[in-house]
Write a protein that holds these residues in place. Structure first.
Motif, mmCIF file in Angstrom:
data_model
loop_
_atom_site.group_PDB
_atom_site.id
_atom_site.type_symbol
_atom_site.label_atom_id
_atom_site.label_comp_id
_atom_site.label_asym_id
_atom_site.label_seq_id
_atom_site.Cartn_x
_atom_site.Cartn_y
_atom_site.Cartn_z
ATOM 1 N N LYS A 1 -7.682 -0.648 0.333
ATOM 2 C CA LYS A 1 -6.621 -0.193 -0.267
ATOM 3 C C LYS A 1 -6.862 -0.474 -1.752
ATOM 4 C CE LYS A 1 -1.329 -0.731 -0.706
ATOM 5 N NZ LYS A 1 -0.450 -1.784 -0.360
ATOM 6 N N LYS B 1 -6.417 0.120 -6.266
ATOM 7 C CA LYS B 1 -6.065 0.687 -7.444
ATOM 8 C C LYS B 1 -7.110 1.093 -8.392
ATOM 9 C CE LYS B 1 -1.921 -2.113 -8.289
ATOM 10 N NZ LYS B 1 -1.123 -2.872 -9.244
ATOM 11 N N SER C 1 -0.494 8.060 -7.998
ATOM 12 C CA SER C 1 -0.209 7.336 -7.031
ATOM 13 C C SER C 1 -0.561 5.583 -7.431
ATOM 14 C CB SER C 1 -1.049 7.511 -5.790
ATOM 15 O OG SER C 1 -0.960 8.802 -5.232
ATOM 16 N N TRP D 1 -1.309 3.547 -5.156
ATOM 17 C CA TRP D 1 -2.401 3.016 -4.211
ATOM 18 C C TRP D 1 -3.242 4.205 -3.780
ATOM 19 C CZ3 TRP D 1 -2.560 -1.895 -5.089
ATOM 20 C CH2 TRP D 1 -1.639 -2.575 -5.081
ATOM 21 N N TYR D 2 -4.538 3.803 -3.729
ATOM 22 C CA TYR D 2 -5.374 4.984 -3.099
ATOM 23 C C TYR D 2 -6.087 4.236 -2.004
ATOM 24 C CZ TYR D 2 -4.510 7.636 -7.108
ATOM 25 O OH TYR D 2 -4.076 8.275 -8.007
ATOM 26 N N TYR D 3 -6.565 4.836 -0.620
ATOM 27 C CA TYR D 3 -7.168 4.354 0.279
ATOM 28 C C TYR D 3 -8.397 5.137 0.569
ATOM 29 C CZ TYR D 3 -2.265 2.874 1.340
ATOM 30 O OH TYR D 3 -1.299 2.407 1.166
ATOM 31 N N SER E 1 -5.275 9.447 -2.163
ATOM 32 C CA SER E 1 -4.093 8.831 -2.733
ATOM 33 C C SER E 1 -2.829 8.766 -1.593
ATOM 34 C CB SER E 1 -3.479 10.004 -3.991
ATOM 35 O OG SER E 1 -2.640 10.992 -3.249
ATOM 36 N N GLY E 2 -2.275 7.601 -2.110
ATOM 37 C CA GLY E 2 -0.908 7.198 -1.074
ATOM 38 C C GLY E 2 0.027 8.563 -1.111
ATOM 39 N N LEU F 1 -1.428 11.126 1.219
ATOM 40 C CA LEU F 1 -1.209 10.683 2.721
ATOM 41 C C LEU F 1 0.244 10.822 3.288
ATOM 42 C CD1 LEU F 1 -3.987 7.827 2.871
ATOM 43 C CD2 LEU F 1 -4.178 10.080 3.609
ATOM 44 N N GLU F 2 1.237 10.256 2.228
ATOM 45 C CA GLU F 2 2.463 10.390 2.799
ATOM 46 C C GLU F 2 3.164 11.732 3.111
ATOM 47 O OE1 GLU F 2 4.835 8.609 -0.204
ATOM 48 O OE2 GLU F 2 3.950 6.247 0.083
#
Length: 107
Positions: free
Chosen positions: A10, A12, A24, A26-28, A100-101, A104-105
């Motif tokens: 996770k 930035k 976003s 956060w990025y995964y 990106s968070g 994914l959401e």
């Protein structure tokens, strides 16, 4: 002997980075890191990502690539097999894909 570690993070991503961004927080990401140990792999990845203006907030998972089959939809999203093949061919860290968070959401 080097192990190819699959490291999920996770992170930035700073505006100066060349990674695609959508605002976003956060990025995964999933990266492949050849190293002798988990500790060395995480250190190498942190250095590699810092050079790309990415700061790791958390290491979410670390797995030896040979431990499982990488054929799920999530594995395809992160291009795990392709990243492993590049890492193995070059024997270097492949930082792979960051999702990106916000993306994914919505999935």
């Amino acid at each position: 002997m080097l192990t190819f570690w699959v490291i999920d993070t996770k992170a930035k991503i700073e505006p100066a980075s060349t990674y695609e961004q959508d605002g976003s927080q956060w990025y995964y990401g999933r990266s492949i890191v050849p190293a002798k140990s988990i500790e060395e792999a995480v250190s190498l990845l942190r250095t590699e990502l810092k050079d790309k203006y990415v700061e790791i907030e958390a290491v979410l998972a670390i797995v030896d690539y040979g431990y499982k089959v990488w054929d799920s939809e999530v594995d395809e999203l992160y291009e795990t097999i392709e990243s492993y093949e590049k890492s193995k061919a070059k024997n270097e860290v492949i930082t792979g894909v960051f999702a990106s968070g916000m993306y994914l959401e919505t999935e």
